[in-house]
Design a protein around this motif. Structure first.
Motif, mmCIF file in Angstrom:
data_model
loop_
_atom_site.group_PDB
_atom_site.id
_atom_site.type_symbol
_atom_site.label_atom_id
_atom_site.label_comp_id
_atom_site.label_asym_id
_atom_site.label_seq_id
_atom_site.Cartn_x
_atom_site.Cartn_y
_atom_site.Cartn_z
ATOM 1 N N ASP A 196 10.912 -75.808 5.084
ATOM 2 C CA ASP A 196 10.402 -75.779 4.086
ATOM 3 C C ASP A 196 9.132 -76.886 4.121
ATOM 4 O O ASP A 196 8.959 -78.216 3.655
ATOM 5 C CB ASP A 196 10.807 -76.075 2.324
ATOM 6 N N PHE A 197 7.778 -76.479 4.066
ATOM 7 C CA PHE A 197 6.635 -77.863 4.235
ATOM 8 C C PHE A 197 6.528 -77.888 2.754
ATOM 9 O O PHE A 197 5.608 -78.888 2.973
ATOM 10 C CB PHE A 197 5.642 -77.145 4.798
ATOM 11 N N LEU A 198 7.092 -77.594 1.805
ATOM 12 C CA LEU A 198 6.331 -78.034 0.615
ATOM 13 C C LEU A 198 7.672 -79.204 0.091
ATOM 14 O O LEU A 198 7.520 -79.997 -1.101
ATOM 15 C CB LEU A 198 6.374 -77.319 -0.149
ATOM 16 N N HIS A 232 8.409 -82.270 4.277
ATOM 17 C CA HIS A 232 7.377 -81.491 4.958
ATOM 18 C C HIS A 232 7.799 -81.125 5.987
ATOM 19 O O HIS A 232 6.715 -80.735 6.830
ATOM 20 C CB HIS A 232 6.507 -82.435 4.611
ATOM 21 N N GLY A 233 8.858 -80.982 5.783
ATOM 22 C CA GLY A 233 9.447 -80.383 8.028
ATOM 23 C C GLY A 233 8.473 -81.527 9.088
ATOM 24 O O GLY A 233 8.495 -81.297 10.090
ATOM 25 N N LEU A 234 8.754 -82.598 8.861
ATOM 26 C CA LEU A 234 8.750 -83.715 9.675
ATOM 27 C C LEU A 234 9.602 -83.911 10.778
ATOM 28 O O LEU A 234 9.218 -83.862 11.431
ATOM 29 C CB LEU A 234 8.201 -85.477 8.934
ATOM 30 N N GLU A 235 10.944 -83.992 10.205
ATOM 31 C CA GLU A 235 11.925 -83.766 11.078
ATOM 32 C C GLU A 235 11.614 -83.172 12.262
ATOM 33 O O GLU A 235 11.526 -83.737 13.234
ATOM 34 C CB GLU A 235 13.175 -83.607 10.597
ATOM 35 N N GLU A 236 11.451 -81.381 12.051
ATOM 36 C CA GLU A 236 11.302 -80.686 12.428
ATOM 37 C C GLU A 236 10.127 -80.736 13.572
ATOM 38 O O GLU A 236 10.280 -80.875 14.360
ATOM 39 C CB GLU A 236 11.191 -79.555 12.154
ATOM 40 N N ILE A 237 9.483 -81.348 12.951
ATOM 41 C CA ILE A 237 7.912 -81.809 13.634
ATOM 42 C C ILE A 237 7.644 -82.530 14.261
ATOM 43 O O ILE A 237 7.303 -82.015 15.617
ATOM 44 C CB ILE A 237 6.849 -81.789 12.986
ATOM 45 N N ILE A 238 8.591 -83.509 14.398
ATOM 46 C CA ILE A 238 8.889 -84.342 15.654
ATOM 47 C C ILE A 238 9.578 -83.863 16.534
ATOM 48 O O ILE A 238 9.364 -84.873 17.642
ATOM 49 C CB ILE A 238 9.198 -86.473 14.853
#
Length: 108
Positions: A61-63, A67-73
């Motif tokens: 959930d980017f909202l 903001h999905g920071l864990e997954e992106i990193i």
């Protein structure tokens, strides 16, 4: 209760079917592997990785607060390590540890 002879028969049938399925490709492709099988062997691993990435990130959930920071990193770390070291085990372990640490820090 199942008796010993029945259990041994079941194990024998399972072992026979497994052996048959393992040796079947060698019998079918004794003259050479068809081009379509070679093509699929080249293409399918990348397709499976793509599907796994989409599956793993479908619930992000980017909202939400982070903001999905864990997954992106974590995904970026896996990609960089895989490109740099070419070690699947290292990439997966580092990405998992990174994700677990980040969800504790950012959302905990």
């Amino acid at each position: 209760m199942i008796d010993t002879s029945h259990s041994l028969l079941l194990i024998g049938v399972m072992a026979g079917c497994t052996a048959f399925l393992r040796f079947l490709p060698f019998a079918l492709f004794s003259k050479g592997t068809p081009k379509i099988v070679l093509y699929l062997g080249d293409v399918l691993p990348y397709a499976m990785i793509g599907m796994l990435v989409v599956y793993c990130l479908k619930g992000v959930d980017f909202l939400a607060a982070s903001h999905g920071l864990e997954e992106i990193i974590s995904v970026a770390l896996v990609a960089v390590l895989q490109k740099w070291k070419h070690s699947t085990i290292l990439s997966i372990l580092a990405g998992t540890v990174c994700y677990m640490c980040l969800i504790r820090v950012l959302t905990g």
